[in-house]
Write a protein that holds these residues in place. Structure first.
Motif, mmCIF file in Angstrom:
data_model
loop_
_atom_site.group_PDB
_atom_site.id
_atom_site.type_symbol
_atom_site.label_atom_id
_atom_site.label_comp_id
_atom_site.label_asym_id
_atom_site.label_seq_id
_atom_site.Cartn_x
_atom_site.Cartn_y
_atom_site.Cartn_z
ATOM 1 N N MET A 1 0.821 -1.197 0.000
ATOM 2 C CA MET A 1 0.000 0.000 0.000
ATOM 3 C C MET A 1 0.860 1.252 0.000
ATOM 4 O O MET A 1 0.530 2.229 -0.650
ATOM 5 N N ASN A 2 1.966 1.212 0.727
ATOM 6 C CA ASN A 2 2.848 2.368 0.812
ATOM 7 C C ASN A 2 3.410 2.743 -0.562
ATOM 8 O O ASN A 2 3.481 3.925 -0.905
ATOM 9 N N VAL A 3 3.783 1.732 -1.348
ATOM 10 C CA VAL A 3 4.314 1.993 -2.691
ATOM 11 C C VAL A 3 3.236 2.632 -3.568
ATOM 12 O O VAL A 3 3.500 3.587 -4.303
ATOM 13 N N ALA A 4 2.011 2.121 -3.466
ATOM 14 C CA ALA A 4 0.907 2.686 -4.256
ATOM 15 C C ALA A 4 0.646 4.137 -3.875
ATOM 16 O O ALA A 4 0.371 4.976 -4.745
ATOM 17 N N LEU A 5 0.732 4.451 -2.588
ATOM 18 C CA LEU A 5 0.536 5.839 -2.142
ATOM 19 C C LEU A 5 1.633 6.748 -2.668
ATOM 20 O O LEU A 5 1.367 7.885 -3.084
ATOM 21 N N TRP A 6 2.875 6.254 -2.675
ATOM 22 C CA TRP A 6 3.986 7.059 -3.203
ATOM 23 C C TRP A 6 3.816 7.295 -4.707
ATOM 24 O O TRP A 6 4.066 8.402 -5.197
ATOM 25 N N ILE A 7 3.398 6.262 -5.421
ATOM 26 C CA ILE A 7 3.196 6.410 -6.866
ATOM 27 C C ILE A 7 2.076 7.410 -7.133
ATOM 28 O O ILE A 7 2.214 8.305 -7.975
ATOM 29 N N ALA A 8 0.969 7.270 -6.413
ATOM 30 C CA ALA A 8 -0.161 8.182 -6.592
ATOM 31 C C ALA A 8 0.234 9.617 -6.243
ATOM 32 O O ALA A 8 -0.094 10.560 -6.970
ATOM 33 N N ALA A 9 0.954 9.779 -5.138
ATOM 34 C CA ALA A 9 1.383 11.126 -4.723
ATOM 35 C C ALA A 9 2.351 11.717 -5.733
ATOM 36 O O ALA A 9 2.271 12.913 -6.057
ATOM 37 N N GLY A 10 3.258 10.905 -6.252
ATOM 38 C CA GLY A 10 4.203 11.395 -7.260
ATOM 39 C C GLY A 10 3.505 11.810 -8.529
ATOM 40 O O GLY A 10 3.827 12.857 -9.118
ATOM 41 N N LEU A 11 2.548 11.015 -8.964
ATOM 42 C CA LEU A 11 1.792 11.338 -10.171
ATOM 43 C C LEU A 11 0.996 12.626 -9.987
ATOM 44 O O LEU A 11 1.044 13.531 -10.834
ATOM 45 N N LEU A 12 0.285 12.725 -8.877
ATOM 46 C CA LEU A 12 -0.510 13.925 -8.633
ATOM 47 C C LEU A 12 0.380 15.153 -8.431
ATOM 48 O O LEU A 12 0.040 16.252 -8.886
ATOM 49 N N ALA A 13 1.529 14.970 -7.802
ATOM 50 C CA ALA A 13 2.464 16.090 -7.626
ATOM 51 C C ALA A 13 2.987 16.572 -8.978
ATOM 52 O O ALA A 13 3.123 17.777 -9.205
ATOM 53 N N ALA A 14 3.258 15.638 -9.893
ATOM 54 C CA ALA A 14 3.724 16.028 -11.233
ATOM 55 C C ALA A 14 2.632 16.810 -11.961
ATOM 56 O O ALA A 14 2.914 17.818 -12.628
ATOM 57 N N ILE A 15 1.391 16.355 -11.830
ATOM 58 C CA ILE A 15 0.262 17.053 -12.454
ATOM 59 C C ILE A 15 0.135 18.461 -11.869
ATOM 60 O O ILE A 15 -0.045 19.441 -12.607
ATOM 61 N N ALA A 16 0.229 18.556 -10.544
ATOM 62 C CA ALA A 16 0.138 19.860 -9.881
ATOM 63 C C ALA A 16 1.287 20.767 -10.287
ATOM 64 O O ALA A 16 1.098 21.972 -10.499
ATOM 65 N N LEU A 17 2.479 20.206 -10.412
ATOM 66 C CA LEU A 17 3.648 20.986 -10.789
ATOM 67 C C LEU A 17 3.492 21.575 -12.193
ATOM 68 O O LEU A 17 3.727 22.771 -12.412
ATOM 69 N N VAL A 18 3.073 20.757 -13.135
ATOM 70 C CA VAL A 18 2.890 21.238 -14.509
ATOM 71 C C VAL A 18 1.796 22.309 -14.559
ATOM 72 O O VAL A 18 1.974 23.370 -15.165
ATOM 73 N N GLY A 19 0.669 22.036 -13.892
ATOM 74 C CA GLY A 19 -0.418 23.020 -13.868
ATOM 75 C C GLY A 19 0.000 24.309 -13.178
ATOM 76 O O GLY A 19 -0.339 25.409 -13.626
ATOM 77 N N GLY A 20 0.748 24.172 -12.087
ATOM 78 C CA GLY A 20 1.192 25.354 -11.358
ATOM 79 C C GLY A 20 2.169 26.205 -12.139
ATOM 80 O O GLY A 20 2.056 27.431 -12.172
ATOM 81 N N ILE A 21 3.112 25.551 -12.798
ATOM 82 C CA ILE A 21 4.069 26.295 -13.626
ATOM 83 C C ILE A 21 3.347 27.005 -14.757
ATOM 84 O O ILE A 21 3.603 28.184 -15.044
#
Length: 122
Positions: free
Chosen positions: A1-21
Motif C-alpha cells: 500500500m505504501n508503494v501505491a501511495l507514493w506512486i499516486a502522490a508522485g503522479l498527482l504532484a507532477a500534475i500539480a507541478l505542470v499546472g502550477g508552472i
C-alpha cells in the motif's frame, strides 16, 4: 500500500507541478487561447497566478512532508485541499460544457482521495 501511495502522490504532484508552472508563468492571454484554458478569459491575472502558486505548493505538499518526515500529516491535508480545488475545476469546466475536462478532474479528485484516505488510515 505504501508503494501505491507514493506512486499516486508522485503522479498527482507532477500534475500539480505542470499546472502550477503553467498558470504561474504563462501569460493569461496565451492560456485563454488553449483548449481547457477558456475559463481564464473571465478571471483576473492575479486569480490565475494565485491558483498556479497553490498548485505549486500542492506539488511540494504531496511529496516533501512524507519524504523528509517533517509534519507528514500535511500530505493528506494537501490531498484534501486538492479535492476542493478539483471540485471547483469540475464546476468551472462543467459550466463551459467541457465534459472531458470534468472527467479528467474527477480522476485527479479520486487520486487525491486515495492519497488522503491511505495516509489517514495509516
Amino acid at each position: 500500500m505504501n508503494v501505491a501511495l507514493w506512486i499516486a502522490a508522485g503522479l498527482l504532484a507532477a500534475i500539480a507541478l505542470v499546472g502550477g508552472i503553467t498558470k504561474t508563468f504563462v501569460p493569461k492571454e496565451k492560456l485563454a487561447a488553449q483548449h481547457g484554458g477558456e475559463w481564464t478569459q473571465n478571471a483576473s491575472v492575479g486569480f490565475v497566478k494565485s491558483l498556479g502558486v497553490l498548485e505549486l505548493l500542492a506539488a511540494a505538499g504531496l511529496i516533501l512532508p512524507a519524504a523528509l518526515d517533517i509534519a507528514p500529516v500535511m500530505v493528506p491535508v494537501t490531498a484534501l485541499c486538492w479535492i476542493l480545488l478539483m471540485v471547483g475545476a469540475m464546476v468551472t469546466h462543467g459550466r463551459l460544457g467541457q465534459s472531458k475536462l470534468v472527467m479528467l478532474n474527477s480522476v485527479y479528485l479520486v487520486l487525491a482521495a486515495f492519497i488522503a484516505g491511505g495516509h489517514l488510515a495509516a
